[in-house]
Motif scaffolding. Structure first.
Motif, PDB file in Angstrom:
ATOM      1  N   GLN A  14       0.829  -1.209   0.000  1.00  0.00           N
ATOM      2  CA  GLN A  14       0.000   0.000   0.000  1.00  0.00           C
ATOM      3  C   GLN A  14       0.862   1.258   0.000  1.00  0.00           C
ATOM      4  N   PHE A  15       1.940   1.236   0.773  1.00  0.00           N
ATOM      5  CA  PHE A  15       2.854   2.376   0.799  1.00  0.00           C
ATOM      6  C   PHE A  15       3.480   2.580  -0.579  1.00  0.00           C
ATOM      7  N   LEU A  16       3.967   1.504  -1.178  1.00  0.00           N
ATOM      8  CA  LEU A  16       4.651   1.623  -2.467  1.00  0.00           C
ATOM      9  C   LEU A  16       3.679   2.029  -3.575  1.00  0.00           C
ATOM     10  N   GLN A  17       2.476   1.516  -3.532  1.00  0.00           N
ATOM     11  CA  GLN A  17       1.498   1.902  -4.558  1.00  0.00           C
ATOM     12  C   GLN A  17       1.182   3.386  -4.504  1.00  0.00           C
ATOM     13  N   SER A  18       1.305   3.981  -3.325  1.00  0.00           N
ATOM     14  CA  SER A  18       1.072   5.425  -3.201  1.00  0.00           C
ATOM     15  C   SER A  18       2.228   6.235  -3.787  1.00  0.00           C
ATOM     16  N   LYS A  19       3.377   5.579  -3.989  1.00  0.00           N
ATOM     17  CA  LYS A  19       4.565   6.271  -4.493  1.00  0.00           C
ATOM     18  C   LYS A  19       4.855   5.977  -5.962  1.00  0.00           C
ATOM     19  N   LEU A  20       4.334   4.859  -6.481  1.00  0.00           N
ATOM     20  CA  LEU A  20       4.690   4.415  -7.821  1.00  0.00           C
ATOM     21  C   LEU A  20       3.570   4.718  -8.809  1.00  0.00           C
ATOM     22  N   PRO A  21       3.912   5.153 -10.023  1.00  0.00           N
ATOM     23  CA  PRO A  21       2.894   5.525 -10.997  1.00  0.00           C
ATOM     24  C   PRO A  21       2.160   4.350 -11.634  1.00  0.00           C
ATOM     25  N   ALA A  22       2.776   3.157 -11.648  1.00  0.00           N
ATOM     26  CA  ALA A  22       2.153   1.982 -12.268  1.00  0.00           C
ATOM     27  C   ALA A  22       2.784   0.729 -11.691  1.00  0.00           C
ATOM     28  N   ALA A  23       2.160  -0.405 -11.965  1.00  0.00           N
ATOM     29  CA  ALA A  23       2.671  -1.671 -11.437  1.00  0.00           C
ATOM     30  C   ALA A  23       3.913  -2.108 -12.205  1.00  0.00           C
TER      31      ALA A  23
END
Length: 274
Positions: A14-23
C-alpha cells in the motif's frame, strides 16, 4: 522477532502503490558490486529500504539499500539495489520479504544476480554464469513455519527453480552480443566466513560450480509465489584452495567493477526481450 506475514506485505505494498505511478512487470535483485544497474533505470523513483514499512535494511558493503522503480529498456522494473542475507542475522521470512512485496505489486518475472566464488576449474574471475539449479547448503528454508496459502502452496515444486525458457532467452542474447556465458549449479552457503578448501572440494564433488551466501532463499520464495526466475552469477574469485591466496570481499568488489559493462549489457538485453 515477529514473523513477516501477509499483512506486513500488504502494508508495504500500500505504501509503495502510493509512491509508484504503475505496477512493475519485472523485478531485479542486484548482488555485491552489481547495483550499478539500478543507476540506469529511467524516470526513477528511489526509496531507501528504511522508509518502506516492514522492510529490513542492508548492512553489507556493496549493497546500497535502495528500492528503485522506473523503466529499463522500455519495461517497468523494480530493482533491489542490495539484498539481505541470513548471515546478517535476519530470518528467512525477512530475507525474502521483498520478493513477496514484488509479487503483490504485480511482478511475474524475477532476475536475481550475485557475486560467487568459482568452484568449477574451468571458471575464471569475471565470467558470468547462468544458474541452472542450486544446492541449498544453508540448511535453512524461508518457508519453514505456518504456510499462508495467499502467498503460495505448502509444498512448492522446485524441479525448475530457474526457468529453462528464460535461460534459453539469456543464452540467445549472450550469443547475439558475442558474450561467452557459463551455465552451472550455484551452491548457497550460510556464511559469513568463506568456505574452507575441504568444503570447496566437497561442493565440487557434489556437483556445485559456484558458491555464494545469497540467492537460494529468494528463489525458493519466488517459486513459492509463482514467479518465473532467471539467475546470473558473476564469478568474482576462485574459491578457497584453487589458488594459493587468501579470499577477501575487496576482490569480489574489484571483479564486479571490472565486468560491470558486460553485466549491464547482458541484463539490459535480456530485459528488452522479456
Amino acid at each position: 522477532m515477529e514473523r513477516k506475514s501477509f499483512s506486513h506485505v500488504e502494508e508495504a505494498v500500500q505504501f509503495l502503490q502510493s509512491k509508484l505511478p504503475a505496477a512493475p512487470e519485472i523485478g531485479l535483485i542486484l548482488g555485491s558490486g552489481l547495483g550499478v544497474l539500478g543507476d540506469q533505470v529511467e524516470n526513477a523513483v528511489a526509496l531507501d529500504y528504511g522508509a518502506i514499512p516492514n522492510f529490513p535494511v542492508s548492512t553489507v558493503e556493496g549493497h546500497a539499500g535502495k528500492l528503485i522503480y522506473g523503466e529499463l529498456q522500455g519495461k517497468r522494473v523494480i530493482v533491489m539495489q542490495g539484498r539481505f542475507h541470513l548471515y546478517e542475522g535476519y530470518e528467512g521470512d525477512a530475507v525474502t520479504f521483498p520478493v513477496r512485496v514484488m509479487r503483490a505489486l504485480g511482478v511475474n518475472t524475477l532476475i536475481v544476480t550475485n557475486a560467487a566464488g568459482g568452484v568449477n576449474f574451468d571458471y575464471k574471475p569475471g565470467d558470468l554464469m547462468l544458474i541452472r539449479d542450486h544446492i541449498n547448503f544453508m540448511f535453512r528454508n524461508p518457508l519453514i513455519g505456518p504456510n499462508d496459502n495467499k502467498l503460495g502452496a505448502r509444498f512448492p515444486d522446485m524441479s525448475e527453480g530457474y526457468s529453462k525458457r528464460l535461460r534459453e532467452l539469456a543464452k540467445g542474447v549472450a550469443s547475439e552480443q558475442g558474450l561467452p556465458l557459463q551455465e552451472g549449479v550455484y551452491c548457497g552457503v550460510l556464511g559469513p566466513s568463506y568456505e574452507t578448501p575441504a568444503e570447496i572440494r566437497m561442493i565440487r564433488t557434489l556437483g556445485g560450480d559456484a558458491v555464494g551466501m545469497s540467492t537460494v532463499p529468494e528463489v525458493i520464495a519466488a517459486r513459492h509465489a509463482g514467479i518465473e526466475v532467471l539467475g546470473i552469477s558473476c564469478i568474482s574469485n576462485a574459491a578457497a584452495g584453487i589458488l594459493d591466496q587468501p579470499l577477501s570481499h575487496d576482490e569480489v568488489m574489484e571483479t564486479a567493477e571490472r565486468v560491470k559493462e558486460t553485466f549491464l549489457t547482458l541484463v539490459r538485453g535480456i530485459v528488452e526481450k522479456l
